[in-house]
Design an enzyme around this catalytic site. Structure first.
Site, PDB file in Angstrom:
ATOM      1  CG  HIS A  29      -1.847   1.129   1.316  1.00 21.70           C
ATOM      2  ND1 HIS A  29      -1.779   2.076   2.297  1.00 21.70           N
ATOM      3  CD2 HIS A  29      -2.886   1.477   0.524  1.00 21.70           C
ATOM      4  CE1 HIS A  29      -2.752   2.955   2.123  1.00 21.70           C
ATOM      5  NE2 HIS A  29      -3.437   2.624   1.054  1.00 21.70           N
ATOM      6  CD  GLU A  56      -2.634   2.070  -3.456  1.00 20.90           C
ATOM      7  OE1 GLU A  56      -1.990   2.297  -2.416  1.00 20.90           O
ATOM      8  OE2 GLU A  56      -3.819   2.389  -3.601  1.00 20.90           O
ATOM      9  CG  ASP A  58      -2.880   6.227  -3.965  1.00 24.20           C
ATOM     10  OD1 ASP A  58      -3.697   5.374  -4.330  1.00 24.20           O
ATOM     11  OD2 ASP A  58      -2.494   6.336  -2.779  1.00 24.20           O
ATOM     12  CG  HIS A  71      -3.289   9.273  -0.605  1.00 24.02           C
ATOM     13  ND1 HIS A  71      -4.079  10.146   0.103  1.00 24.02           N
ATOM     14  CD2 HIS A  71      -3.968   8.103  -0.645  1.00 24.02           C
ATOM     15  CE1 HIS A  71      -5.179   9.522   0.487  1.00 24.02           C
ATOM     16  NE2 HIS A  71      -5.141   8.286   0.046  1.00 24.02           N
ATOM     17  CD  GLU A 161      -7.191   5.132  -5.130  1.00 26.72           C
ATOM     18  OE1 GLU A 161      -6.421   4.672  -4.269  1.00 26.72           O
ATOM     19  OE2 GLU A 161      -8.190   5.829  -4.868  1.00 26.72           O
TER      20      GLU A 161
HETATM   21  O1  G3P Z   1      -6.651   2.029  -2.929  1.00 23.54           O
HETATM   22  C1  G3P Z   1      -6.936   1.294  -1.791  1.00 23.54           C
HETATM   23  C2  G3P Z   1      -6.749   2.209  -0.702  1.00 23.54           C
HETATM   24  O2  G3P Z   1      -5.467   2.722  -0.889  1.00 23.54           O
HETATM   25  C3  G3P Z   1      -7.755   3.304  -0.774  1.00 23.54           C
HETATM   26  O3  G3P Z   1      -7.495   4.179   0.145  1.00 23.54           O
HETATM   27  O4  G3P Z   1      -6.980   6.472   0.640  1.00 23.54           O
HETATM   28  O5  G3P Z   1      -5.199   4.774   0.872  1.00 23.54           O
HETATM   29  O6  G3P Z   1      -5.944   5.492  -1.379  1.00 23.54           O
HETATM   30  P1  G3P Z   1      -6.339   5.278   0.053  1.00 23.54           P
HETATM   31 CA    CA Z   2      -4.918   3.992  -2.882  1.00 26.49          CA
END
Ligand code: G3P
Ligand code: CA
Length: 323
Positions: A29, A56, A58, A71, A161
């Site tokens: 994450h 991941e 963002d 993010h 994302e």
């Molecule tokens: O994308 C899954 C999770 O990361 C969503 O929450 O706010 O950490 O992007 P966030």
């Molecule tokens: Ca995310």
């Protein structure tokens, strides 16, 4: 950050770790945010070395139309933008990434996520203001992961994302189109590509399917905020199954209704809840291991987003060894 240090660390770790538990996956994450500042190349490399199956980023856009790994649509929570560009905030008090060129953003230093008063969200994590990390572009992230895949022989995926696509569109930027162009350029094509594309906005995922005709695996993120109530129901999941391959729900939705996972599976949807953190545990669990054990093997989720990928990888490896 000294490159030699990271390369040595990778060398020690990368060949010895890796999720063995088949279908269940570990998603790093924001990289390995429990250990290094989120969305940095160092953090992505560390998540890779800790054995994550997917990593991941963002994604948001710069003024000159470059996808960067961040993010928030704001810069001040994870960079020193307030010191470097004190006069560039909007009247609402935020420094927007989209108001800065990539060259300007590259002058910033990334630090641990902090509150507006400067206190870190997670005080036990990497010290604020130590070492020097840049905001990476999405292509730099992809080239790092694909490079490590070549040098290690592993096949780690990416899990991008799209952040706030409709907001970007209002600002005059088509972030979804930019994503599709880059993914095609870097060879992510078809349903078996080592990628999941995730978004909270259903309209964007539907657009990726219907307008861009992508066959890439798509994940509908499901927030615990009341505006998502429809997606918490069976009927909502049926609608998602028409355009997505899985869901990424806030883990609290599953805690409140463990049948949610079975409902999704009946519709052929994968379930990858977020976010599992050793330093932000729900009261009912004594350790991250216990929480992950419950989600993987009682609730039967297919993967987890975690700031501590090594802990989830180790848990899956141990399970694999049990006769
Ligand atoms: O994308 C899954 C999770 O990361 C969503 O929450 O706010 O950490 O992007 P966030
Ligand atoms: Ca995310």
């Amino acid at each position: 950050m000294k490159k030699v240090f990271w390369l040595s660390l990778l060398g020690l770790l990368v060949l010895g770790l890796g999720s063995l538990a088949g279908e269940k996956i570990v998603i790093g994450h924001r990289g390995a945010a429990g250990y290094l500042p989120e969305h940095t190349l160092a953090g992505y490399a560390f998540a890779y070395a800790l054995g994550a199956d997917y990593i991941e980023p963002d994604l948001v856009m710069t003024k000159d139309g470059v996808l960067i790994c961040l993010h928030d649509i704001y810069l001040e929570y994870t960079t020193d933008v307030e010191e470097v560009f004190p006069d560039r905030r909007r009247p609402d008090g935020h420094w927007y990434a989209i108001d800065f060129t990539l060259a300007e953003i590259k002058r910033l230093s990334v630090h641990e996520r902090c509150r507006r008063d400067g206190r870190p969200y997670f005080p036990r994590r990497f010290p604020v203001g130590k070492s020097r990390f840049e905001v990476p572009t999405f292509t730099e992230m992809i080239e790092l992961i694909q490079g490590l895949n070549k040098s290690t022989g592993r096949d780690v995926g990416i899990y991008p994302e799209l952040k706030r696509p409709s907001w970007h569109m209002q600002q005059g930027y088509d972030i979804a189109a930019a994503l599709m162009e880059i993914l095609d350029r870097y060879g992510y094509r078809g349903p078996d590509a080592k990628i999941f594309v995730q978004c909270f906005e259903a309209d964007t995922l539907i657009r990726l399917r219907e307008e861009f005709h992508t066959e890439l695996p798509l994940i509908q993120l499901v927030s615990a905020s009341p505006s998502y109530w429809r997606m918490w129901k069976r009927e909502g999941l049926s609608e998602i199954a028409r355009y997505a391959d899985g869901i990424g729900p806030n883990k609290s939705i599953i805690e409140k209704n463990p049948d949610y996972v079975a409902w999704a599976h009946e519709l052929g949807l994968l379930v990858h809840p977020y976010t599992f953190r050793a330093d932000s545990l729900p009261r009912k669990y004594r350790s991250l291991e216990e929480e992950l054990e419950t989600f993987f093997f009682t609730y039967d989720v297919d993967g987890v987003f975690t700031d501590f990928p090594d802990i989830a990888v180790r848990l899956l490896e141990q399970r694999e060894l049990v006769p």
